[in-house]
Every structure is written in C-alpha cells, then in structure tokens.
Motif scaffolding. Sequence first.
Motif, PDB file in Angstrom:
ATOM      1  N   GLN A 242       0.514 -10.998  -1.932  1.00  0.00           N
ATOM      2  CA  GLN A 242       1.462 -12.097  -1.725  1.00  0.00           C
ATOM      3  C   GLN A 242       2.822 -11.778  -2.344  1.00  0.00           C
ATOM      4  OE1 GLN A 242       1.257 -15.032   0.074  1.00  0.00           O
ATOM      5  NE2 GLN A 242      -0.516 -13.951   0.888  1.00  0.00           N
ATOM      6  N   HIS A 243       2.812 -11.164  -3.508  1.00  0.00           N
ATOM      7  CA  HIS A 243       4.072 -10.787  -4.166  1.00  0.00           C
ATOM      8  C   HIS A 243       4.820  -9.753  -3.317  1.00  0.00           C
ATOM      9  CE1 HIS A 243       6.916 -10.213  -7.380  1.00  0.00           C
ATOM     10  NE2 HIS A 243       6.689  -8.907  -7.341  1.00  0.00           N
ATOM     11  N   LEU A 244       4.104  -8.775  -2.782  1.00  0.00           N
ATOM     12  CA  LEU A 244       4.746  -7.766  -1.930  1.00  0.00           C
ATOM     13  C   LEU A 244       5.313  -8.399  -0.663  1.00  0.00           C
ATOM     14  CD1 LEU A 244       2.211  -4.814  -2.298  1.00  0.00           C
ATOM     15  CD2 LEU A 244       4.485  -5.017  -3.334  1.00  0.00           C
TER      16      LEU A 244
ATOM     17  N   LEU B 169       8.514 -10.040  -1.568  1.00  0.00           N
ATOM     18  CA  LEU B 169       9.577  -9.065  -1.776  1.00  0.00           C
ATOM     19  C   LEU B 169      10.124  -8.569  -0.440  1.00  0.00           C
ATOM     20  CD1 LEU B 169       8.195  -6.874  -4.701  1.00  0.00           C
ATOM     21  CD2 LEU B 169      10.102  -8.486  -4.784  1.00  0.00           C
ATOM     22  N   ILE B 170       9.245  -8.299   0.501  1.00  0.00           N
ATOM     23  CA  ILE B 170       9.674  -7.824   1.820  1.00  0.00           C
ATOM     24  C   ILE B 170      10.465  -8.909   2.535  1.00  0.00           C
ATOM     25  CG2 ILE B 170       8.841  -7.149   4.122  1.00  0.00           C
ATOM     26  CD1 ILE B 170       6.481  -5.753   2.623  1.00  0.00           C
ATOM     27  N   ASP B 171       9.992 -10.152   2.504  1.00  0.00           N
ATOM     28  CA  ASP B 171      10.710 -11.262   3.126  1.00  0.00           C
ATOM     29  C   ASP B 171      12.086 -11.451   2.499  1.00  0.00           C
ATOM     30  OD1 ASP B 171       8.663 -11.768   4.883  1.00  0.00           O
ATOM     31  OD2 ASP B 171       7.850 -13.465   3.754  1.00  0.00           O
TER      32      ASP B 171
ATOM     33  N   LYS C 126      -9.151 -11.453  -5.951  1.00  0.00           N
ATOM     34  CA  LYS C 126      -8.097 -12.428  -6.260  1.00  0.00           C
ATOM     35  C   LYS C 126      -6.831 -11.719  -6.735  1.00  0.00           C
ATOM     36  CE  LYS C 126      -7.397 -16.827  -8.590  1.00  0.00           C
ATOM     37  NZ  LYS C 126      -8.030 -17.850  -9.415  1.00  0.00           N
ATOM     38  N   LEU C 127      -6.989 -10.673  -7.541  1.00  0.00           N
ATOM     39  CA  LEU C 127      -5.836  -9.901  -8.000  1.00  0.00           C
ATOM     40  C   LEU C 127      -5.176  -9.192  -6.826  1.00  0.00           C
ATOM     41  CD1 LEU C 127      -4.004  -8.757 -10.209  1.00  0.00           C
ATOM     42  CD2 LEU C 127      -5.714  -6.956 -10.557  1.00  0.00           C
ATOM     43  N   SER C 128      -5.959  -8.608  -5.934  1.00  0.00           N
ATOM     44  CA  SER C 128      -5.414  -7.946  -4.747  1.00  0.00           C
ATOM     45  C   SER C 128      -4.608  -8.932  -3.906  1.00  0.00           C
ATOM     46  CB  SER C 128      -6.541  -7.350  -3.896  1.00  0.00           C
ATOM     47  OG  SER C 128      -7.228  -6.378  -4.614  1.00  0.00           O
ATOM     48  N   TYR C 129      -5.126 -10.137  -3.755  1.00  0.00           N
ATOM     49  CA  TYR C 129      -4.437 -11.170  -2.982  1.00  0.00           C
ATOM     50  C   TYR C 129      -3.095 -11.519  -3.633  1.00  0.00           C
ATOM     51  CZ  TYR C 129      -3.359 -15.651  -0.850  1.00  0.00           C
ATOM     52  OH  TYR C 129      -2.730 -16.681  -0.221  1.00  0.00           O
TER      53      TYR C 129
END
Length: 98
Positions: A87-89, A92-94, A80-83
């Motif tokens: 999602q945050h990364l 940021l890219i978007d 869940k933390l990896s997900y």
Amino acid sequence: KTSYRRMSWDRPGNALTTNSGVISSDVKGHPDQNRVLSLKEIMIVASIHGYSGEDVPWHYEFPDDDKLIRDLIGECIPPKLSYIIGQHLVNLIDFKIS
C-alpha cells in the motif's frame, strides 16, 4: 539469550522460525503455559488468517504434518506486513504520477 524463553503478552513477538515447535527455538514459549505455540497461535502471530473457526469467508484445514506447516510459516514475511508495504508503494507511485 533467546532460547527457552516465553513470548510476552504486551510486546511484539519475535520472528517465527521454521523450528517453532521446539521450545529452544528462539522466544517461542507460550506466555502463560508450559508449551510452545500451537499452529493456530503461530498463524495469529504471523498475521495469517483463515484458520478453522475464524469469522472469514474461507478456512484452512491443517494437514497431519505439523512440521510442514511450521516450516512454511517460519521465516516468512507476514502477509499483513507485505500488504502495508505494498500500500505504501502504491501511494508513492500515485504521488509521483500526480
């Protein structure tokens, strides 16, 4: 300071260790009962879903080797933390592309 201690119902759990089947391994005691956490409880704390009986499209049957499963789950980064980090990364890219 953390050996032979119980987890708390109302606080986040400590990191899981590969030796989670031993009460002296950090704060791994069940909050109410005199035992360590079961494999099912370890999977819940680690946010690993799909154990037998859970309402998901697949399930995981535990092998006979309890120690192997505890070794695999212990010291891991919870899915869940990896997900959430992923999602945050992506966000940021978007944001940079826009």
